[in-house]
Motif scaffolding. Structure first.
Motif, PDB file in Angstrom:
ATOM      1  N   LEU A  28    -119.584   4.565 -16.514  1.00 37.37           N
ATOM      2  CA  LEU A  28    -119.715   5.483 -17.639  1.00 37.37           C
ATOM      3  C   LEU A  28    -120.657   4.965 -18.727  1.00 37.37           C
ATOM      4  CD1 LEU A  28    -117.456   8.620 -17.387  1.00 37.37           C
ATOM      5  CD2 LEU A  28    -119.873   8.653 -16.369  1.00 37.37           C
ATOM      6  N   PHE A  29    -119.895   3.445 -19.363  1.00 39.64           N
ATOM      7  CA  PHE A  29    -119.912   3.349 -20.833  1.00 39.64           C
ATOM      8  C   PHE A  29    -119.710   2.351 -20.928  1.00 39.64           C
ATOM      9  CE2 PHE A  29    -117.486   7.557 -20.932  1.00 39.64           C
ATOM     10  CZ  PHE A  29    -118.433   7.805 -21.053  1.00 39.64           C
ATOM     11  N   ASN A 125    -113.822   4.298 -30.061  1.00 39.79           N
ATOM     12  CA  ASN A 125    -114.822   3.847 -28.754  1.00 39.79           C
ATOM     13  C   ASN A 125    -115.588   2.311 -29.154  1.00 39.79           C
ATOM     14  OD1 ASN A 125    -116.886   3.229 -25.909  1.00 39.79           O
ATOM     15  ND2 ASN A 125    -117.832   4.734 -27.855  1.00 39.79           N
ATOM     16  N   ARG A 127    -116.913   0.476 -26.399  1.00 39.95           N
ATOM     17  CA  ARG A 127    -117.803   0.524 -25.346  1.00 39.95           C
ATOM     18  C   ARG A 127    -119.344   1.009 -25.833  1.00 39.95           C
ATOM     19  NH1 ARG A 127    -113.169   1.766 -22.031  1.00 39.95           N
ATOM     20  NH2 ARG A 127    -113.537   0.579 -20.809  1.00 39.95           N
ATOM     21  N   GLY A 128    -120.420   1.653 -25.089  1.00 38.12           N
ATOM     22  CA  GLY A 128    -121.763   1.699 -25.937  1.00 38.12           C
ATOM     23  C   GLY A 128    -121.628   3.021 -26.262  1.00 38.12           C
ATOM     24  N   GLN A 129    -122.130   2.907 -27.394  1.00 34.47           N
ATOM     25  CA  GLN A 129    -122.090   3.555 -28.641  1.00 34.47           C
ATOM     26  C   GLN A 129    -122.592   4.486 -28.495  1.00 34.47           C
ATOM     27  OE1 GLN A 129    -120.098   3.020 -31.238  1.00 34.47           O
ATOM     28  NE2 GLN A 129    -119.472   2.082 -29.706  1.00 34.47           N
ATOM     29  N   SER A 130    -122.537   6.037 -27.666  1.00 29.88           N
ATOM     30  CA  SER A 130    -122.972   7.588 -27.616  1.00 29.88           C
ATOM     31  C   SER A 130    -122.624   8.009 -27.775  1.00 29.88           C
ATOM     32  CB  SER A 130    -123.660   7.188 -25.678  1.00 29.88           C
ATOM     33  OG  SER A 130    -123.453   7.987 -25.339  1.00 29.88           O
ATOM     34  N   SER A 132    -122.004  11.085 -26.397  1.00 29.18           N
ATOM     35  CA  SER A 132    -120.862  11.152 -25.357  1.00 29.18           C
ATOM     36  C   SER A 132    -119.254  10.063 -25.586  1.00 29.18           C
ATOM     37  CB  SER A 132    -121.128  11.594 -24.439  1.00 29.18           C
ATOM     38  OG  SER A 132    -120.190  11.686 -23.122  1.00 29.18           O
ATOM     39  N   ALA A 133    -120.073   8.768 -25.374  1.00 23.98           N
ATOM     40  CA  ALA A 133    -118.830   8.074 -25.193  1.00 23.98           C
ATOM     41  C   ALA A 133    -117.950   7.297 -26.561  1.00 23.98           C
ATOM     42  CB  ALA A 133    -120.107   6.402 -24.926  1.00 23.98           C
ATOM     43  N   ASN A 134    -118.275   8.004 -27.547  1.00 26.29           N
ATOM     44  CA  ASN A 134    -117.988   8.072 -28.599  1.00 26.29           C
ATOM     45  C   ASN A 134    -116.801   8.674 -29.094  1.00 26.29           C
ATOM     46  OD1 ASN A 134    -119.279   5.643 -29.942  1.00 26.29           O
ATOM     47  ND2 ASN A 134    -120.893   6.888 -30.579  1.00 26.29           N
ATOM     48  N   GLY A 137    -114.294   8.222 -25.378  1.00 23.26           N
ATOM     49  CA  GLY A 137    -113.467   6.265 -25.474  1.00 23.26           C
ATOM     50  C   GLY A 137    -113.275   6.688 -26.741  1.00 23.26           C
TER      51      GLY A 137
END
Length: 782
Positions: A28-29, A125, A127-130, A132-134, A137
């Motif tokens: 996902l991330f 978080n 992982r990828g910084q967005s 939703s991910a932040n 995660g």
């Protein structure tokens, strides 16, 4: 066999679920990597963090997540601690057979990637910084969201689903396993077992975390402070052997302190050992103990900014100013002496300060320690050793500490004699952090017997007999230093040290001389390894028995010879025969009588009042109820409560922090200290068998005393007499429950945080330099 098979299957199931969850997160991330978080912080985000986010973290999170005992080692006192994250490994572990690898923030790893290699998992978080991910995660977000979902408490006392014991089994879940954690522990969101964040607080943290939880870098020191840092570092880094040895002595005693070099509260410093000199970035030397071999030919003593939130339980403040420096110069350079060699860092030498620093006159060393005696003692209270009952059940609930007059030590014969004796006194750290307790105990016991025998001979010598055993043997603070007398309170598994003769007459008191003061520091502070094995920790506690008895023996010198044995018997009722043999043996006795003239039959009480009168000019009265704005009637009632003994006092917690309000507005803070009586404190285990609840009492003081309150209360000033009456009439656990129903601010109270903030504000106003965030890990649930 079936049990082990079940456990193995469970482990494989959990591991498999975690691996699957990791795979899902990665899909996902993206793959987790700390470098994903690295980015510049805009001025807008910097202001948002400093002005809105940080105050919430400090007032709602740091009260549980600070210092060595932060759950899962998650320290929220600084951005570096948040970036480091959490770990399943325990710092405090009284059962470990081998010493653990240290994990001290800022010392044992220098960046996030290094912490990941040491097993720490992220709480933000990576992982990828967005947005939703932040959020999905981030353990910080998921934990406050879980608490928000739970809603308000519906009952005053929380169910057994919660575990608030210090030795509880911690659930240090990674983000990959948090979905299962939410199912297993739906009520364990953060703040744990406390009211949820308000909608506004929750919204601020959510916005911050959705943006990636960005935290600005620390600002550069103002030029004026930088110049002060350079000045102090130049003073501490002389090239000659004498300067180097003196600086080493200063460092080994101040390394836990928070040092101030201006009058403000914005910047605090710590003294560290560095491989690099002033003008270059600090390259901190990481060793278990402050006197371990540095691994370099030249050590530089440097001042580094302490960026952590000020937490009262480990805050030891000291002002570095010209007056203090002038005193240090007078202590260390006031006598003509030479330092002829570098003592080195071999374990046999470095663990014994009397060997390392012998060429510095003992009088100079003692003067240095007395100058800030509260801090010297506070270091063993607020250092890592203080956590846990086994560490502090070596001291009584409340006692006063006095110090031997340093000018008596200028008698060259006496000073040299004691120095010769303490050369042979090994301390537990000589056995490293992995110690066999029984074998070490026997060796230390014999060494202490030999030392006490020699000390008794010195006191009986013709030279010593020229000095009368009267009040003049005690340091009077030179007429202006309030460190001359201290009060120590034990609160079951933690303790406090304050200046002055606070509270009622204690059962015991100590007189500390230089060799005793130095050994306390190198036993409980410089030589203690919180990561050490069970043997190291047990021997440390057992050795402190010797030092306590020595301090008590010194105090008894001021009482008539005919009273000493009877008083000792009272202090050590029902002890084992082994302890009796030690306490009442010839090497702990002295035939010299006091020269103090007594007029009453209660000579110990009379001595206390003589000491109070003799030290009146240097006593700290700031904890006295008379310093409050309460009416004389209220103060009289509170003093009367301190005369109550036994009965239902046994149901009180160790420390109650009480907010006094006037028509609902915060006005005063009082602290109620429960003094638990014991027949003796010589037993390492089975403390309950020595308890004497019928002799319990309470001490009530103005302000916050105790860094770990067990309960908060709110008492309207017009109800204070009623509160006193209820406490004095306690007879049962039910009565205490009624007291809490009327005045308590339990964990579940809807106004808990409002009361907490009011207490913190008054504490800061009352003692701006000494105060800090209180620790709520010991709040009760009853």
């Amino acid at each position: 066999m079936s049990r082990w098979l079940t456990l193995l299957c469970f482990f494989m199931l959990v591991s498999g679920c975690t691996a699957y969850a990791t795979h899902q997160f990665d899909n996902l991330f993206g793959v987790e990597n700390p470098s994903n978080r690295f980015s510049n912080v805009s001025e807008e985000n910097e202001a948002f963090y400093n002005e809105q986010v940080k105050p919430i973290l400090e007032t709602r999170c740091v009260s549980c997540h600070a210092c060595y005992d932060a759950p899962c080692q998650l320290k929220l006192t600084t951005s570096a601690g948040i970036e480091r994250g959490g770990s399943k490994d325990l710092v405090y572990d009284g059962t470990r057979l081998l010493a653990a690898t240290p994990t001290r923030l800022f010392i044992d790893a220098q960046n996030t990637q290094e912490w990941r290699k040491k097993g720490f998992h992220p709480v933000l978080n990576e992982r990828g910084q967005s947005p939703s991910a932040n959020l999905q995660g981030s353990l910080l977000y998921r934990s406050i969201a879980l608490r928000k979902k739970q809603g308000e408490f519906t009952q005053p006392i929380l169910s057994d689903d919660y575990d608030f014991s210090l030795a509880r089994e911690q659930q240090c879940s990674s983000i990959e396993a948090y979905s299962q954690f939410e199912k297993d522990y739906p009520n364990w969101g953060m703040p744990y077992g406390l009211p949820a964040l308000t909608n506004n607080e929750y919204g601020i943290l959510t916005r911050w975390l959705a943006k990636g939880g960005k935290m600005p870098a620390a600002k550069a020191l103002p030029l004026s402070l930088q110049r002060q840092v350079e000045l102090w570092e130049s003073r501490l880094n002389g090239d000659d052997l004498k300067s180097q040895l003196i600086s080493r002595y200063i460092y080994e005693h101040l390394y836990l302190y928070r040092l101030y070099i201006d009058d403000g509260e914005d910047y605090r410093f710590q003294l560290v050992r560095s491989k690099t000199p002033t003008g270059e970035p600090v390259d901190r030397i990481a060793t278990r103990r402050p006197y371990d071999h540095p691994g370099v030919d030249k050590v530089y003593y440097r001042l580094v900014v302490d960026h952590e939130t000020k937490v009262q339980k480990n805050h030891i403040p000291m002002q570095l100013d010209e007056a203090r420096y002038t005193r240090w110069i007078s202590y260390f350079y006031g006598e003509d002496y030479q330092v002829t060699k570098d003592p080195g860092y071999s374990r046999e030498v470095a663990t014994n300060p009397f060997k390392v620093f012998r060429e510095i006159p003992s009088h100079a060393r003692y003067r240095f320690l007395l100058d800030h005696a509260q801090n010297t003692i506070m270091a063993f209270i607020k250092g890592p050793v203080c956590r846990g009952q086994v560490a502090v059940n070596v001291i009584n609930e409340q006692f006063w500490v006095y110090f031997l007059e340093p000018e008596l030590g200028q008698n060259k014969t006496s000073a040299d004699y004691l120095e010769d004796q303490v050369q042979g006194l090994d301390l537990p750290a000589v056995g490293t952090s992995n110690t066999l307790p029984l074998a070490s105990w026997v060796i230390f016991s014999e060494q202490q017997k030999s030392y006490l025998s020699a000390k008794a001979d010195l006191i009986e010598s013709d030279v010593a007999k020229k000095i009368p055993l009267d009040l003049n043997i005690l340091w009077d603070g030179d007429g202006n230093n309030q460190n001359a007398v201290l009060t120590i309170f034990r609160h079951f598994d933690n303790a406090s040290v304050v200046r002055g003769m606070v509270g009622q007459h204690p059962k015991t008191s100590w007189i500390i001389d230089y060799p005793l003061l130095e050994r306390i520091h190198y036993l409980l502070v410089a030589g203690f390894d919180v990561y050490g094995n069970i043997g190291h920790q047990l021997v440390t506690r057992l050795y402190m028995d010797f030092l306590r008895m020595e301090g008590e023996m010194n105090f008894l010198m001021l009482l008539p010879k005919k009273d000493r044995e009877e008083i000792r018997k009272y202090w050590y009722r029902d002890v084992s025969q082994t302890i009796k043999n030690y306490i009442f043996s010839d090497y702990i006795k002295m035939d010299r009588d006091t020269q103090i003239q007594y007029q009453t039959n209660d000579r110990q009480a009379e001595l206390y009042e003589k000491l109070r009168q003799n030290l009146a000019n240097v006593l700290d009265y700031s904890y006295d109820l008379e310093q409050s704005d309460l009416s004389s009637a209220h103060i009289k009632a509170l003093h009367k409560l301190q005369t109550v003994q036994g009965g239902g006092l046994a149901f009180l917690p160790d420390v109650a922090t009480i907010l006094i309000t006037k028509q609902g507005d915060p006005a005063e803070v009082l602290s109620l200290i429960h003094n638990k009586a014991h027949s003796n404190i010589s037993s390492l285990l089975g403390e309950a068998s020595t308890r004497l609840p019928a002799e319990d009492s309470v001490t009530i003081v103005k302000g916050v005393l105790g860094d770990y309150p067990n309960v908060l209360m709110q008492v309207e000033e017009s109800e204070l007499i009623n509160w006193v009456d209820q406490v004095s009439r306690l007879k049962s656990r039910k009565d205490y429950t009624v007291l809490l129903d009327d005045f308590g601010v339990r964990r579940t109270h809807p106004n808990f945080w409002l009361i907490s903030d009011a207490i913190a504000n008054l504490n800061s106003i009352d003692r701006p330099r000494e105060s800090g965030i209180l620790d709520y890990n010991r709040l009760e649930n009853r």
